[in-house]
Write a protein that holds these residues in place. Structure first.
Motif, PDB file in Angstrom:
ATOM      1  N   ILE A 271      43.074  31.782  49.136  1.00  0.00           N
ATOM      2  CA  ILE A 271      41.952  31.041  48.542  1.00  0.00           C
ATOM      3  C   ILE A 271      40.635  31.570  49.079  1.00  0.00           C
ATOM      4  CG2 ILE A 271      40.858  28.787  48.448  1.00  0.00           C
ATOM      5  CD1 ILE A 271      43.601  27.574  48.394  1.00  0.00           C
ATOM      6  N   LEU A 272      40.585  31.754  50.406  1.00  0.00           N
ATOM      7  CA  LEU A 272      39.361  32.264  51.027  1.00  0.00           C
ATOM      8  C   LEU A 272      38.949  33.592  50.413  1.00  0.00           C
ATOM      9  CD1 LEU A 272      39.486  31.861  54.876  1.00  0.00           C
ATOM     10  CD2 LEU A 272      37.598  31.421  53.357  1.00  0.00           C
ATOM     11  N   TYR A 273      39.943  34.461  50.215  1.00  0.00           N
ATOM     12  CA  TYR A 273      39.628  35.796  49.707  1.00  0.00           C
ATOM     13  C   TYR A 273      39.278  35.770  48.229  1.00  0.00           C
ATOM     14  CZ  TYR A 273      40.373  38.924  53.576  1.00  0.00           C
ATOM     15  OH  TYR A 273      40.216  39.619  54.722  1.00  0.00           O
ATOM     16  N   VAL A 274      40.014  34.954  47.448  1.00  0.00           N
ATOM     17  CA  VAL A 274      39.717  34.934  46.017  1.00  0.00           C
ATOM     18  C   VAL A 274      38.346  34.304  45.787  1.00  0.00           C
ATOM     19  CG1 VAL A 274      40.514  34.204  43.761  1.00  0.00           C
ATOM     20  CG2 VAL A 274      42.150  34.869  45.460  1.00  0.00           C
TER      21      VAL A 274
ATOM     22  N   ILE B 283      40.445  42.810  49.450  1.00  0.00           N
ATOM     23  CA  ILE B 283      40.482  41.980  48.252  1.00  0.00           C
ATOM     24  C   ILE B 283      41.930  41.869  47.784  1.00  0.00           C
ATOM     25  CG2 ILE B 283      39.936  42.152  45.788  1.00  0.00           C
ATOM     26  CD1 ILE B 283      37.145  42.929  46.606  1.00  0.00           C
ATOM     27  N   PRO B 284      42.374  40.676  47.390  1.00  0.00           N
ATOM     28  CA  PRO B 284      43.749  40.532  46.939  1.00  0.00           C
ATOM     29  C   PRO B 284      44.078  41.558  45.856  1.00  0.00           C
ATOM     30  CG  PRO B 284      42.733  38.401  47.118  1.00  0.00           C
ATOM     31  CD  PRO B 284      41.688  39.383  47.436  1.00  0.00           C
TER      32      PRO B 284
ATOM     33  N   ASN C 211      52.627  36.994  41.764  1.00  0.00           N
ATOM     34  CA  ASN C 211      52.028  35.802  41.133  1.00  0.00           C
ATOM     35  C   ASN C 211      50.539  35.989  40.953  1.00  0.00           C
ATOM     36  OD1 ASN C 211      54.153  34.211  40.721  1.00  0.00           O
ATOM     37  ND2 ASN C 211      53.843  32.845  42.461  1.00  0.00           N
ATOM     38  N   ILE C 212      49.890  36.432  42.039  1.00  0.00           N
ATOM     39  CA  ILE C 212      48.442  36.605  41.980  1.00  0.00           C
ATOM     40  C   ILE C 212      48.108  37.645  40.917  1.00  0.00           C
ATOM     41  CG2 ILE C 212      46.404  37.111  43.331  1.00  0.00           C
ATOM     42  CD1 ILE C 212      47.964  36.493  45.811  1.00  0.00           C
ATOM     43  N   PHE C 213      48.898  38.715  40.911  1.00  0.00           N
ATOM     44  CA  PHE C 213      48.652  39.796  39.951  1.00  0.00           C
ATOM     45  C   PHE C 213      48.762  39.272  38.531  1.00  0.00           C
ATOM     46  CE2 PHE C 213      50.461  43.392  37.465  1.00  0.00           C
ATOM     47  CZ  PHE C 213      49.329  44.162  37.442  1.00  0.00           C
ATOM     48  N   ALA C 214      49.845  38.543  38.261  1.00  0.00           N
ATOM     49  CA  ALA C 214      50.037  38.025  36.908  1.00  0.00           C
ATOM     50  C   ALA C 214      48.889  37.105  36.525  1.00  0.00           C
ATOM     51  CB  ALA C 214      51.365  37.273  36.835  1.00  0.00           C
ATOM     52  N   ALA C 215      48.490  36.240  37.471  1.00  0.00           N
ATOM     53  CA  ALA C 215      47.416  35.294  37.158  1.00  0.00           C
ATOM     54  C   ALA C 215      46.120  36.035  36.876  1.00  0.00           C
ATOM     55  CB  ALA C 215      47.237  34.327  38.329  1.00  0.00           C
ATOM     56  N   VAL C 216      45.795  37.038  37.697  1.00  0.00           N
ATOM     57  CA  VAL C 216      44.532  37.749  37.502  1.00  0.00           C
ATOM     58  C   VAL C 216      44.542  38.498  36.178  1.00  0.00           C
ATOM     59  CG1 VAL C 216      43.137  39.659  38.345  1.00  0.00           C
ATOM     60  CG2 VAL C 216      43.943  37.948  39.925  1.00  0.00           C
TER      61      VAL C 216
END
Lengths: 296, 618, 189
Positions: A96-99, B384-385, B504-509
């Protein structure tokens, strides 16, 4: 069920964000002893902006705005709103912090390509201010994570549901106070409206945005308000068992923030930095030490 | 395939490219590329093997041994791939320079000696390769002459200090145990007394901390990075500096063993606390100093110092999570810092060596591939994610928080947030903003520069979205050190204290980007405009003077600049000045007049006689 | 909101958006700007009409020319007008932009502004009261409803004429034409 949540959460956040923007203008008007615009005014603005022609300064100019809004939407999925939290198990607080940092970064890249010094000055102020409030914010978040011994925001909320709000519990009381002190800076409202200062630097990073760019940026601003407040409610006001109560808590926090917004003039950036690195940081550090002592 | 063959290919490639350069310059560049790529391919076949064999007998009766295992393979793979990419990048970069044969020789020699270091099975060969690496690096850092000579001198003096301290450590090991074989030592050393272990740690620690640029010993790095040829920066910043990390892993985890090594010392002055706090101080101080830099390569150099601090923080706690984070960060940092230096190199190549951030701008329009490289590079650097830096930093933060060190975690996190500021400054000043008139006709980077940048950009995304690929190898390293195995999946790490799931993050982004893009497409099409068509209160904008770069974070600079200076570097310069003065004073003795020399001799004899009469020493 | 409004919203949301969200660029061209602060602040509260001032032309769709236009100011006005995204509306405020007003005999004041940029409406008076601005806004609403506020379209179709007038006054302009000039000349020929 999960898919419904994934679709529902951003739409709800979008509606509430726009509602907050409208409410802000209405309440500000009433505090100024004015009648004020209709509460739907931000929606009308967005519709108007979408129908206008816009100019683009290059691919990064376009992609930056899109990326920024997309990341704000993604962030909604990580925040528990009542029981709705579609992506609770994908990295917790650190993600969350990073996003949270991606949205301003997208705007910064996009504004940078506009080749306008006003935009660059705005971004420089935004990033400086971000460093300013991140110092106390990180201390606060670390105190919360250390106290609850978890990185997952869902666990933090459920632990508060079982005991008491973090704001009213002894170890995290000072951290909560520090968070309240920096909340206007996180939301970017006065007295910390330094980034967009319309009268000084022609609305900063947004100086070259028109038409659909500005529409997306406005929506993003609404989401940004939502995220900042939702994080506070989740961390310190114990989240909520169901969405309506959660939104009610958010509304209370937001209206309180508006009173500050309406009453105070804008600070200069170095005044803001001096404030942020003095009192909130001090209180946050004391809070952290208390948490460590109690943990031992 | 034996390890000797690998090293013969590596060193032979270096020497042969020098010879080819002298005999037939046209085939030198292809040969250098082919030999380094072949080396990387051969290295890939070594995956998962463990072997050990002596390759030379009779040095003081000590066998020189080469060995490989997962740790060595991991480092060797990174070295050979990044080395090959650097050689490809050099193709156009050094084409029109002088002494290119020498450049290639030293570049390949540095690569080969690094391979030697990671494959060394005993400390004698370790030391020999270490010295080859130091000297070839020194010669390359001072390749540009002028200011580079000073930077190289700084580097080699500090390197020699480190080598000497390591040599003393080795001698003491030899005196006590009678062997320098690493595998044998790792059985004998853990039972030594705490005092001796501390002595070893300090001696070896100085050598490795200098190479890894840990805070009080970092002074060589910014100048060396800034002044060396940018095509060599890839090798220098990527893996050569991180040989210090390999050394730390070797001495802490392989030889002494984590449990014994990290709990050395009393209370809060335990070895791991001191190491961790040095790492934390390195992160914070170097981040803020990097903010104040106006030279692209100095900025990256300071950031590399800070990132070294993260790796130290990761390995300082001896948990499987932190160790994985530390080793993974070494790899990730190598990938993105090489990419960033290549992007700077491409800009330098096209703009006549310009690396002053204040005089560039707007190059995104002319050099899009370099921009994408720089953007992904800084994304990795920030963490960055969905870029690789995120995963390793996540592991490190998580270790720190779960181990109950919020202040260390705070230092690490604030380092990242400061990093955003200088990263944005880097990209903004070079690529965004107004394009100056003189760079209007700049061409794109040549293909030999674009190719490595594209490959590294893809690697950053690959490791960010599917971190399980390298993490599985790292997990094997961890288990070989005797740690519990991590629950690694292809897209992250599962555990009960917080799961990471990048897919998950990838799919969401991706989904969110597509939706937003569709909404955007529904509106009227945006009209592209020239950079001159921008708001300036109704005035036509001034050319070449409409890019806000100088003193970019002015209020912040004013706040931090009194506190964040390179005090240690300044002290070292002063020390050098004093030494010079003292030596200059001593030199005054040599007057050239014979009577004075006679007087010195007589005075010295008189002193000896006096000493003998007084204390009768002899 | 009455029922007619809802139907109008459904029929043409974009047009309604343009009506009820007029973002004015505040560009202080003359003494008329002194009437704008009371209009946008608590005394007269223009925000209830959806009119708020914005800082850059990119975000605006209403351009108030407040007061006399000197030759030098005109350059900035043209530049600003061209940077606004269409649909955009211009309103001349006070007597001066209409015919030079009390500066009718000055060598340095533009007497007929609509030779250089298209104007959708005028507010006469010296000074007009703030209420006059609201009258103008409501009037602009009806014009938008009837598609008569089409200054930006006129500018597009007659750009070569406007540009010729501008160049006649200034000589060489510092910026390239907004629309390709050759096409239009060919179309007409």
């Amino acid at each position: 069920m999960r898919i419904v949540e994934v679709i529902l959460a951003p739409i709800l956040a979008l509606l509430i964000g726009m509602f907050f923007l409208g409410l802000a203008r209405k309440i500000m008007a009433r505090i100024h002893w004015r009648y004020g615009p209709p509460i739907t005014q931000p929606v009308i603005d967005v519709i108007r902006l979408f129908s206008q022609k816009s100019v683009s300064h290059g691919n990064m100019f376009t992609l930056g705005v899109l990326f920024s809004l997309a990341c704000s939407l993604v962030l909604i999925l990580f925040l528990p709103m009542g029981k709705i939290c579609p992506l609770s198990s994908s990295g917790g607080m650190l993600v969350i912090l990073y996003v949270m940092l991606l949205a301003p970064f997208g705007i910064a890249l996009s504004g940078g390509e506009a080749a306008n010094p006003n935009a660059s000055i705005g971004i420089s102020r935004k990033l400086t201010l971000a460093l300013g409030y991140e110092v106390p914010l990180l201390v606060i978040l670390l105190a919360v994570m250390t106290h609850y011994k978890t990185l997952s925001i869902v666990n933090i909320v459920s632990m508060q549901q079982n005991t008491s709000w973090a704001l009213t519990s002894l170890p995290l009381f000072l951290s909560g106070i520090a968070y309240i002190l920096i909340l206007p800076a996180i939301l970017g409202i006065r007295p910390f409206e330094i980034t967009q200062a319309a009268q000084e630097i022609s609305s900063g990073p947004m100086v070259e945005y028109g038409g659909s760019f500005l529409a997306l940026a406005t929506i993003q601003h609404g989401l940004n308000l939502f995220i900042g407040i939702a994080l506070f409610v989740n961390l310190f006001l114990g989240g909520a068992g169901n969405p309506p109560i959660f939104f009610l808590k958010m509304l209370v926090v937001f209206v309180l923030g508006l009173f500050i917004n309406a009453a105070l003039p804008r600070l200069r950036i170095e005044q803001a930095m001096r404030y942020l690195w003095r009192w909130p940081t001090l209180i946050a550090f004391i809070g952290m030490i208390i948490v460590l002592i109690i943990r031992r | 395939m034996s390890l000797e063959l690998l090293l013969i290919v590596a060193f032979g490639g270096a020497l042969l490219s020098y010879l080819f350069g002298k005999i037939c310059p046209q085939i030198r560049d292809p040969f250098a590329v082919i030999s380094s790529v072949a080396l990387a391919v051969m290295m890939a076949f070594l995956y998962g093997k463990t072997m050990e064999s002596p390759f030379y007998f009779g040095f003081l009766g000590l066998p020189l041994i080469l060995r490989t295992n997962m740790l060595a393979w991991f480092f060797a793979m990174a070295i050979s791939i990044l080395g090959a990419l650097s050689v490809i990048f050099s193709w156009d970069y050094v084409k029109d320079r002088e002494r290119t044969d020498f450049y290639y020789l030293m570049l390949l020699l540095a690569n080969a000696s690094m391979l030697g270091i990671v494959f060394a099975g005993d400390f004698v060969s370790f030391f020999v390769f270490w010295e080859i690496m130091s000297w070839s690096t020194f010669l390359l850092i001072s390749y540009n002459r002028g200011r580079a000579l000073g930077a190289g001198m700084k580097y080699i003096i500090m390197s020699i200090v480190g080598s000497v301290s390591m040599l003393i450590g080795m001698l003491s090991l030899y005196a006590i145990y009678g062997t320098l074989h690493i595998a044998t030592l790792s059985k004998l050393v853990p039972s030594a007394s705490s005092g001796y272990l501390l002595f070893l740690f300090i001696l070896f620690g100085i050598a490795f901390a200098i190479k890894n640029a840990l805070m009080p010993l970092h002074t060589w790095l910014p100048d060396a990075y800034a002044e060396s040829p940018t095509s060599f920066n890839g090798v220098l910043s990527g893996m050569l500096t991180r040989m210090g990390m390999y050394g730390f892993l070797l001495i802490i985890y392989v030889i002494v063993g984590a449990a014994r090594a990290l709990n050395l010392g009393p209370g809060i002055f335990k070895f791991n606390y001191i190491l961790a706090w040095l790492g934390a101080i390195t992160i914070v101080v170097s981040t803020f100093i990097a903010l104040l830099q106006n030279d692209a390569k100095q900025l990256l150099g300071w950031s590399a110092i800070g990132q070294g601090g993260y790796m130290i923080l990761g390995i300082a706690f001896g948990t499987s999570l932190g160790l994985a984070g530390g080793i993974f960060h070494t790899l990730n940092h190598a990938v993105y810092i090489v990419l960033l230096f290549m992007s700077v190199g491409a800009v330098q190549y096209r703009t006549g060596g310009q690396r002053d951030l204040d005089s560039l701008g707007g190059l995104i329009k002319r050099m899009p591939v370099s921009f994408i490289g720089a953007l992904l590079g800084i994304s990795g650097l920030i963490g960055i994610p969905l870029t690789n830096g995120f995963v390793s930093k996540w592991l490190i933060y998580k270790t720190l928080i779960l181990e109950g060190h919020p202040f260390l975690a705070f230092a690490a996190l604030i380092g990242t947030w400061g990093c955003i500021l200088y990263c944005y400054k880097f990209v903004h000043h070079i690529f965004l903003g107004q394009l100056p008139e003189k760079y209007k006709m700049v061409a794109r980077a040549p293909f030999s520069m674009q190719l490595p940048m594209i490959i590294l950009s893809l690697v950053i995304l690959l490791f960010g979205i599917l971190p399980g690929i390298p993490l599985k190898v790292i997990n094997t390293i961890g288990t070989s050190f005797g740690f519990q195995s991590l629950n690694v999946t292809t897209w992250g790490i599962a555990s009960e204290t917080g799961t990471l799931n990048t897919i998950n993050i990838f799919a969401a982004v991706v989904a969110a980007c597509v939706i937003v893009w569709l909404i955007f497409k529904a509106g009227p099409k945006a009209v592209p405009v020239a950079q001159e068509d921008t708001y300036a209160a109704g005035a036509a904008i001034p050319k070449d003077r409409y890019h806000y770069t100088v003193d970019f974070y002015n209020p912040l600079y004013r706040m931090i600049s009194p506190y964040f200076k390179d005090f240690i570097g300044g002290f070292c310069i002063k020390l050098a000045g004093w030494t010079q003065n003292v030596c200059h004073g001593i030199r005054q003795m040599y007057t050239g007049y014979i009577g004075h020399y006679v007087m010195y001799i007589v005075l010295f004899l008189a002193l000896l006689i006096f000493v003998q009469l007084k204390w009768s020493l002899w | 909101m009455d029922r007619n409004q809802i139907i109008k919203w459904l029929k043409a949301p974009a047009k309604m958006g343009h009506k009820y969200s007029l973002h004015a660029i505040y560009f202080c061209t003359g003494c008329g700007i002194i009437e704008v602060p009371p209009v946008i602040t608590a005394r007269w509260d223009a925000e209830r009409f959806g009119v708020i001032p914005v800082a850059t032309p990119r975000q605006a769709n209403l351009f108030l020319i407040t007061g006399y236009v000197s030759v030098k100011t005109l350059k900035a006005i043209i530049r600003t007008y061209e940077q606004m995204p269409s649909p955009k509306f211009t309103v001349g405020f006070g007597s001066c932009p209409i015919n030079g007003g009390m500066y009718w005999d000055s060598y340095n004041t533009i007497k007929r502004l609509d030779k250089y940029i298209p104007i959708d409406g005028w507010i006469a008076g010296c000074m007009p009261r703030p209420e006059a601005i609201f009258v103008a806004v409501t009037h602009l609403w009806t014009l938008i409803d009837k598609d008569m506020a089409d200054g930006y379209k006129r500018y597009r179709s007659n750009y070569h004429l406007y540009r010729a007038n501008q160049e006649q006054l200034f000589g060489e302009l510092e910026w390239p034409p907004l629309f390709p000039l050759e096409d239009q000349v060919e179309q007409i020929a």
